[in-house]
Motif scaffolding. Structure first.
Motif, PDB file in Angstrom:
ATOM      1  N   GLN A  46       0.808  -1.216   0.000  1.00 22.99           N
ATOM      2  CA  GLN A  46       0.000   0.000   0.000  1.00 22.99           C
ATOM      3  C   GLN A  46       0.845   1.273   0.000  1.00 22.99           C
ATOM      4  OE1 GLN A  46      -2.898  -0.033   3.171  1.00 22.99           O
ATOM      5  NE2 GLN A  46      -3.855  -1.918   2.491  1.00 22.99           N
ATOM      6  N   TRP A  50       1.578   3.507  -3.473  1.00 22.08           N
ATOM      7  CA  TRP A  50       0.735   4.702  -3.586  1.00 22.08           C
ATOM      8  C   TRP A  50       1.596   5.958  -3.727  1.00 22.08           C
ATOM      9  CZ3 TRP A  50      -2.840   3.460   1.196  1.00 22.08           C
ATOM     10  CH2 TRP A  50      -3.777   2.483   0.827  1.00 22.08           C
ATOM     11  N   ARG A  51       2.563   6.082  -2.837  1.00 24.02           N
ATOM     12  CA  ARG A  51       3.354   7.322  -2.818  1.00 24.02           C
ATOM     13  C   ARG A  51       4.302   7.393  -4.010  1.00 24.02           C
ATOM     14  NH1 ARG A  51       5.306   8.131   2.956  1.00 24.02           N
ATOM     15  NH2 ARG A  51       3.094   7.643   3.216  1.00 24.02           N
ATOM     16  N   ASN A  67      -5.619   6.621  -9.186  1.00 31.31           N
ATOM     17  CA  ASN A  67      -4.702   5.488  -9.229  1.00 31.31           C
ATOM     18  C   ASN A  67      -5.329   4.375 -10.064  1.00 31.31           C
ATOM     19  OD1 ASN A  67      -2.927   3.385  -8.834  1.00 31.31           O
ATOM     20  ND2 ASN A  67      -3.227   3.260  -6.611  1.00 31.31           N
ATOM     21  N   ASN A  70      -5.007   0.395  -8.727  1.00 32.37           N
ATOM     22  CA  ASN A  70      -5.630  -0.103  -7.498  1.00 32.37           C
ATOM     23  C   ASN A  70      -7.004  -0.662  -7.847  1.00 32.37           C
ATOM     24  OD1 ASN A  70      -5.664   1.303  -4.135  1.00 32.37           O
ATOM     25  ND2 ASN A  70      -6.456  -0.635  -4.864  1.00 32.37           N
ATOM     26  N   LEU A  76      -6.674   8.631  -5.546  1.00 38.39           N
ATOM     27  CA  LEU A  76      -5.353   8.561  -4.921  1.00 38.39           C
ATOM     28  C   LEU A  76      -5.171   9.682  -3.896  1.00 38.39           C
ATOM     29  CD1 LEU A  76      -2.640   7.224  -4.648  1.00 38.39           C
ATOM     30  CD2 LEU A  76      -1.846   8.477  -6.667  1.00 38.39           C
ATOM     31  N   ASN A  79      -7.530   9.307  -1.077  1.00 40.20           N
ATOM     32  CA  ASN A  79      -7.225   8.188  -0.196  1.00 40.20           C
ATOM     33  C   ASN A  79      -6.496   8.727   1.034  1.00 40.20           C
ATOM     34  OD1 ASN A  79      -6.198   5.962   1.125  1.00 40.20           O
ATOM     35  ND2 ASN A  79      -5.412   4.977  -0.701  1.00 40.20           N
ATOM     36  N   SER A  82      -2.955   7.655   2.007  1.00 41.11           N
ATOM     37  CA  SER A  82      -1.829   8.000   1.137  1.00 41.11           C
ATOM     38  C   SER A  82      -1.083   9.214   1.670  1.00 41.11           C
ATOM     39  CB  SER A  82      -2.312   8.266  -0.291  1.00 41.11           C
ATOM     40  OG  SER A  82      -3.128   9.429  -0.330  1.00 41.11           O
TER      41      SER A  82
END
Length: 331
Positions: A46, A50-51, A67, A70, A76, A79, A82
């Motif tokens: 995760q 994500w980053r 994103n 996902n 994103l 989220n 994140s």
């Protein structure tokens, strides 16, 4: 005639717990500080992807709003975990991201301890008590066991700082303290863990209310300033909170969840034995950990050390005793 030994400067003695904490963190996590990184579980599934994807988009001049990798695609920036708007994550744009994420996690353990050192100092606690508080909070199993769950660490680190700012505002009523509380609350709201932040803000508000009602004359204006400061923090974090709120309205949790789902990972009363012995139910380090279905070691880790635990209980008993004695005394 013997010559007296000069005393250490008070400020150096007061800061000794911070130096001890820094040395302890270097000794415990030197491999992370030298470039190794967490990879098992949440970091690799995760937080890192994500980053990394978000920063790739930013380096290309695009906003990381969506994103596509996902599931069938997911927001994103909205989220919450994140935490793309959290300032301590921004150096990952130019530094090796995996290493920086690990360094940031260790750094927040120091920030957590530093915050409790500052808060207990503002409370007027003796240096020994400040040192115990600093080390027990920063090195508690709750934080150390969750070190790879980055949003939990980054959010929890700001709890003592919001208490510090709120107490300063209650004690002095200065406008700059409203700003401090707003900035620190904003940082916690941007850190990426909603539950930890929610509990922290509830605790800060409850502490402010307790302080207001137990000090005479009651300073309602200063209590209102605390609420203003926390609201200011929400405005600072609005760029994250508003998209997240929109996403939440479209999520499967928007209409609530059933009891079994809500109680998943709830803390079983028997796990309170972990307060006196961190490996009472075993440890995953050697495969001996006993857990309930879908449980996890880091979800039940609460050990703070026996000395801090006994000291805290003794403090509560002493406070109750003094309170009852005052009530028994005739006016």
């Amino acid at each position: 005639m013997a010559q007296s030994v000069p005393a250490y400067p008070p400020r150096l003695i007061d800061r000794l717990p911070l130096f001890i904490l820094a040395l302890a963190l270097v000794a415990l996590f030197h491999r992370l500080l030298l470039g190794e990184a967490f990879y098992w579980g949440l970091p690799s599934l995760q937080f890192y992807p994500w980053r990394e994807y978000a920063f790739d988009l930013l380096r290309q001049g695009q906003l990381p709003l969506w994103n596509p990798y996902n599931g069938a695609g997911a927001p994103l920036l909205a989220n919450y975990q994140s935490a793309l708007l959290y300032p301590f994550h921004w150096p990952g744009l130019i530094l090796p991201l995996a290493s920086w994420m690990s360094i940031t996690a260790v750094l927040h353990l120091f920030i957590a301890g530093w915050g409790l050192w500052a808060f207990t100092g503002r409370l007027g606690v003796h240096t020994l008590g400040r040192g115990l508080s600093t080390l027990s909070f920063a090195l508690t199993a709750y934080l150390v066991a969750r070190l790879g769950t980055y949003p939990t660490i980054t959010a929890a680190a700001w709890l003592p700082w919001t208490l510090w700012a709120a107490l300063g505002l209650l004690q002095h009523g200065r406008l700059r303290d409203i700003g401090w509380l707003g900035v620190l609350t904003g940082l916690q709201l941007l850190a990426g863990h909603a539950q930890t932040t929610w509990y922290s803000l509830l605790l800060t508000g409850a502490f402010a209310a307790w302080w207001t009602f137990t000090h005479r004359p009651i300073q309602w204006r200063r209590f209102a300033f605390v609420m203003v400061g926390m609201t200011l923090g929400g405005l600072i974090a609005a760029a994250q909170l508003l998209p997240t709120a929109e996403l939440l309205r479209a999520s499967q949790r928007s209409t609530g969840v059933d009891f079994d789902f809500a109680m998943n990972f709830s803390y079983a009363p028997a796990r309170a034995f972990n307060l006196i012995m961190p490996d009472f139910f075993g440890t995953p380090a050697d495969g001996s950990y006993l857990t309930k279905e879908k449980g996890a070691y880091f979800e039940d880790a609460v050990y703070v050390g026996l000395i801090p635990l006994i000291s805290a209980l003794a403090g509560v008993v002493a406070w109750l005793y003094r309170t009852l004695r005052r009530r028994e005394q005739p006016d």
